[in-house]
Design a protein around this motif. Structure first.
Motif, PDB file in Angstrom:
ATOM      1  N   SER A 181       0.853  -1.180   0.000  1.00 62.66           N
ATOM      2  CA  SER A 181       0.000   0.000   0.000  1.00 62.66           C
ATOM      3  C   SER A 181       0.898   1.241   0.000  1.00 62.66           C
ATOM      4  CB  SER A 181      -0.878  -0.059   1.252  1.00 62.66           C
ATOM      5  OG  SER A 181      -1.602   1.115   1.393  1.00 62.66           O
ATOM      6  N   ASP A 212      -3.598   7.699  -2.426  1.00 62.74           N
ATOM      7  CA  ASP A 212      -3.077   6.340  -2.583  1.00 62.74           C
ATOM      8  C   ASP A 212      -3.660   5.753  -3.862  1.00 62.74           C
ATOM      9  OD1 ASP A 212      -5.652   5.350  -1.992  1.00 62.74           O
ATOM     10  OD2 ASP A 212      -5.196   5.144   0.132  1.00 62.74           O
ATOM     11  N   THR A 252      -6.185   4.016  -4.404  1.00 63.80           N
ATOM     12  CA  THR A 252      -7.641   3.892  -4.499  1.00 63.80           C
ATOM     13  C   THR A 252      -8.380   5.214  -4.297  1.00 63.80           C
ATOM     14  OG1 THR A 252      -7.701   3.261  -2.172  1.00 63.80           O
ATOM     15  CG2 THR A 252      -7.721   1.476  -3.772  1.00 63.80           C
ATOM     16  N   GLU A 253      -7.790   6.114  -3.530  1.00 62.58           N
ATOM     17  CA  GLU A 253      -8.512   7.341  -3.158  1.00 62.58           C
ATOM     18  C   GLU A 253      -7.631   8.581  -3.256  1.00 62.58           C
ATOM     19  OE1 GLU A 253     -11.445   6.732   0.545  1.00 62.58           O
ATOM     20  OE2 GLU A 253      -9.424   6.062   0.904  1.00 62.58           O
ATOM     21  N   LYS A 287      -7.911  12.184  -1.303  1.00 62.78           N
ATOM     22  CA  LYS A 287      -8.658  12.967  -0.313  1.00 62.78           C
ATOM     23  C   LYS A 287      -8.083  14.372  -0.303  1.00 62.78           C
ATOM     24  CE  LYS A 287      -8.410   9.045   2.362  1.00 62.78           C
ATOM     25  NZ  LYS A 287      -8.089   8.319   3.563  1.00 62.78           N
ATOM     26  N   TYR A 310     -12.559   8.921  -6.002  1.00 67.91           N
ATOM     27  CA  TYR A 310     -12.181   7.510  -6.040  1.00 67.91           C
ATOM     28  C   TYR A 310     -11.551   7.109  -7.371  1.00 67.91           C
ATOM     29  CZ  TYR A 310     -14.960   7.250  -1.815  1.00 67.91           C
ATOM     30  OH  TYR A 310     -15.445   7.445  -0.555  1.00 67.91           O
ATOM     31  N   SER A 355     -11.114   1.766  -1.187  1.00 66.63           N
ATOM     32  CA  SER A 355     -10.456   2.482  -0.114  1.00 66.63           C
ATOM     33  C   SER A 355      -9.570   1.558   0.719  1.00 66.63           C
ATOM     34  CB  SER A 355     -11.509   3.130   0.792  1.00 66.63           C
ATOM     35  OG  SER A 355     -10.950   3.460   2.034  1.00 66.63           O
ATOM     36  N   ASP A 356      -8.275   1.875   0.744  1.00 63.34           N
ATOM     37  CA  ASP A 356      -7.360   1.104   1.584  1.00 63.34           C
ATOM     38  C   ASP A 356      -7.709   1.296   3.056  1.00 63.34           C
ATOM     39  OD1 ASP A 356      -5.998   0.106  -0.549  1.00 63.34           O
ATOM     40  OD2 ASP A 356      -4.346   1.542  -0.462  1.00 63.34           O
ATOM     41  N   GLU A 357      -8.215   2.490   3.362  1.00 65.32           N
ATOM     42  CA  GLU A 357      -8.536   2.790   4.750  1.00 65.32           C
ATOM     43  C   GLU A 357      -9.720   1.943   5.219  1.00 65.32           C
ATOM     44  OE1 GLU A 357      -8.108   6.954   5.697  1.00 65.32           O
ATOM     45  OE2 GLU A 357      -9.954   6.805   6.874  1.00 65.32           O
ATOM     46  N   LYS A 358     -10.762   1.857   4.363  1.00 67.17           N
ATOM     47  CA  LYS A 358     -11.921   1.034   4.715  1.00 67.17           C
ATOM     48  C   LYS A 358     -11.506  -0.417   4.869  1.00 67.17           C
ATOM     49  CE  LYS A 358     -15.753   3.658   2.782  1.00 67.17           C
ATOM     50  NZ  LYS A 358     -15.307   4.349   1.548  1.00 67.17           N
TER      51      LYS A 358
END
Lengths: 337, 287
Positions: free
Chosen positions: A239, A254, A256-257, A259, A279, B19-22
């Protein structure tokens, strides 16, 4: 159709072989590896020509391009041979173990006008591309600080292993994991010119570091933290992320997202004050074949497109890969202080 | 005929494509096997009867629980999906390809013999594959597994390398040894169907991303829709919410346009979400 060959059939080489093999404009005519197990599988199940000697393959197959995915220490002799024969070359990361050798390859590719690309695939992930674009538009104002991180569960037990546990062959968390983050920082934020306070820590590996912590200073004076650990099993897979702090906001990015936090509305980007989450579904690069992530196909698409048009790519050039190698050298030198 | 609704396991193992966080939050929530069983039981209460899951090591514990509560799980089916790729991928980085096979294949597959002073290893690939399948299937003994899937990383790797014969070997081994239907998960559905057909595998079960925004539908939405409308195979739709980018109602309504879709695979962590999605699937899927 262009004629392509793959040299080195480990995890990345096999993945490249599948991606090239399915590419509508490429013919994957031959593969090369030293493992008889892997070559026998190709002999038995595919129509691809197999070689255990890359020179023989390059001499015999009239290739337009090769993908080199061997352990890092073999990059130099193989890439040099391929370029010498006028073959466009995609080389896995990290590019070289000795910057003087890397420089020779950069010069060779330039001299012969050959397409050259290094496998830093994060640049083909839509979120990181969007981060680069947003920062260029100064959306969070002057930058104050950054953090570049990567964590994953590669070595989580004490035991010997493959070439990845040998520092002479380009093993270790710095070459394998941190190189990705350094390259992202270098291409998105700016070139690191100094490393300080470096700690290369070993927890499980005997001969290489399992984590890399360092403070980097970029060309323009911006400083930030590099924090990478390949022995963190709280992550299911690698990651990678960048956090960038500016005077007008902050972006966390990252694979995937994205922010985005802004102190004020930004009308040009249609982004409001406060947090906005974007996203990967909005940014993923469309590909015709998918294996493990759009980015792996997208980088090969880019390479093949460049080979077809005889135009050098501006993403992940050998020169950029070489610069990352030089930063790795800075980090190693600082860790020994 | 497969159930219309298949309950997936990504949420239990910190797989979140958005989401890596999720995904880390999920890892914390489903730390204990009992928390997984609780959600599975809620799915069963809403009438779901099939659990489609990877051969993750923790699934072994869930299977053990099911075997020790036979009355509670009577008629319940599992569709195993193998292999759990990260287990092997991390092992390959650490041990190399041969080291990984040695670690996971029971017995000594590389029964080394010497010829003229050189060590040779037996390279019977199909036997290695069969032994790996058996090793992965061990955890499901005593549980009904009418469909057994090959995971997308492997399917798409074989597809890209054009080693189609491996599909045929897999297909016949699953039918013969497990008396089950082979299934294929892929991110490249049209290309895979063509490849399977070229090996004489007709009307295969193929699980692939199918969603309104074309997310993870390689080659584009148009060719997927063409195949769904015109080709003969048994499609399962996954990633129907496009990793959360779509609202459930519009996502499932889209699937309803393709009468050939036999089943929908989805995962959720709360009873409310499970019930809502299941009802939508039953409302829109008309087969």
């Amino acid at each position: 159709m262009i004629r392509a060959g793959i040299i080195g059939l480990g995890k990345m080489g096999l993945s490249h072989a599948a991606i090239v093999g399915s590419h509508p404009e490429a013919d994957m005519v031959s593969v090369c590896d030293t493992s008889s197990l892997v070559l026998d599988a190709f002999r038995k199940f595919s129509k691809t020509n197999v070689y255990s000697d890359y020179k023989k393959m390059i001499d015999a197959e009239k290739l337009d391009c090769v993908v080199v995915a061997t352990p890092t220490r073999f990059h130099y002799p193989i890439v040099k041979y391929a370029l010498g024969k006028g073959i466009h070359t995609f080389c896995e990361k990290p590019f070289s173990l000795k910057p003087e050798e890397g420089q020779e390859l950069v010069d060779l590719a330039d001299r012969f006008h050959l397409v050259n690309q290094v496998g830093y695939h994060n640049h083909f992930i839509g979120t990181f591309r969007e981060l680069k674009r947003l920062l260029k538009s100064k959306i969070i104002g002057d930058l104050i600080h950054f953090t570049g991180e990567a964590y994953g569960p590669v070595v989580t037990k004490e035991k010997g292993g493959t070439w990845r546990s040998n520092p002479e062959e380009g093993g270790g968390c710095l070459y394998d994991y941190a190189s990705h983050v350094i390259n992202l920082i270098q291409e998105i934020l700016g070139k690191p010119v100094r490393a300080e306070g470096t700690k290369l820590k070993q927890f499980y590996s005997k001969d290489v570091e399992d984590s890399v912590y360092s403070i980097l200073t970029l060309e323009d004076g911006l400083t930030g933290v590099l924090s990478v650990n390949w022995s963190d099993e709280t992550y299911r897979k690698m990651s990678t992320s960048l956090v960038v702090l500016g005077k007008k906001g902050k972006i966390i990015c990252d694979a995937t997202e994205l922010k985005i936090y802004l102190k004020e509305d930004n009308h040009a980007e249609k982004l409001g004050k406060g947090w906005t989450i974007r996203y990967i579904t909005d940014y993923a690069i469309p590909v015709s074949f998918y294996l493990r992530g759009e980015e792996y196909s997208a980088q090969i698409d880019n390479f093949i497109k460049c080979v077809l048009s005889r135009k050098q790519t501006d993403v992940n050039t050998f020169r950029q890969g070489l610069y990352t190698d030089k930063v790795i050298e800075l980090i190693i030198a600082d860790s020994k202080k | 005929m497969m159930d219309k609704v298949l309950f997936g396991d990504n949420q239990f193992f910190a797989v979140n494509h958005l989401s890596d966080e999720k995904s880390r939050e999920q890892a914390i929530r489903f730390k204990d096997d009992s928390s997984i069983i609780r959600v599975l039981d809620q799915a069963i209460e809403t009438g779901i009867n099939t659990f489609m899951c990877t051969t993750h090591e923790r699934i072994a514990n869930i299977c053990e629980y099911m075997r020790s509560h036979p009355d509670k799980y009577r008629g319940f089916k599992i569709f195993p999906c193998m292999p759990y790729a990260h287990k092997y991928a991390n092992a390959v980085t650490d041990l190399g390809i041969i080291g990984t096979i040695k670690q996971y294949v029971p017995g000594n597959i590389f029964s080394a013999f010497t010829k003229g002073g050189v060590a040779y290893i037996r390279k019977d690939f199909i036997s290695i594959m069969e032994l790996l399948i058996d090793a992965e299937m061990k955890m499901f003994r005593g549980i009904s597994t009418p469909v057994i899937f090959l995971q997308n990383v492997l399917v798409d790797m074989i597809l890209g390398l054009k080693m189609y014969e491996v599909f045929r070997e897999y297909d016949s081994y699953i039918r013969l040894k497990y008396n089950a239907e082979p299934g294929y998960i892929t991110m490249n559905m049209p290309a895979l169907l063509d490849a399977l057909n070229s090996e004489g595998i007709e009307n295969p079960i193929i699980c692939s991303s199918i969603n309104k925004i074309g997310f993870r539908m390689s080659g584009g939405k148009a060719i997927y829709e063409e195949y769904l409308n015109e080709k003969k195979f048994r499609p399962i739709a996954m990633q129907v919410l496009a990793a959360g980018a779509l609202r459930p109602a519009e996502a499932i309504e889209y699937l309803g346009r393709f009468p050939n879709i036999e089943s929908v695979l989805f995962g959720a962590s709360t009873k409310g979400h499970i019930k809502e999605t299941k009802e939508l699937i039953e409302k829109y899927l008309c087969n």
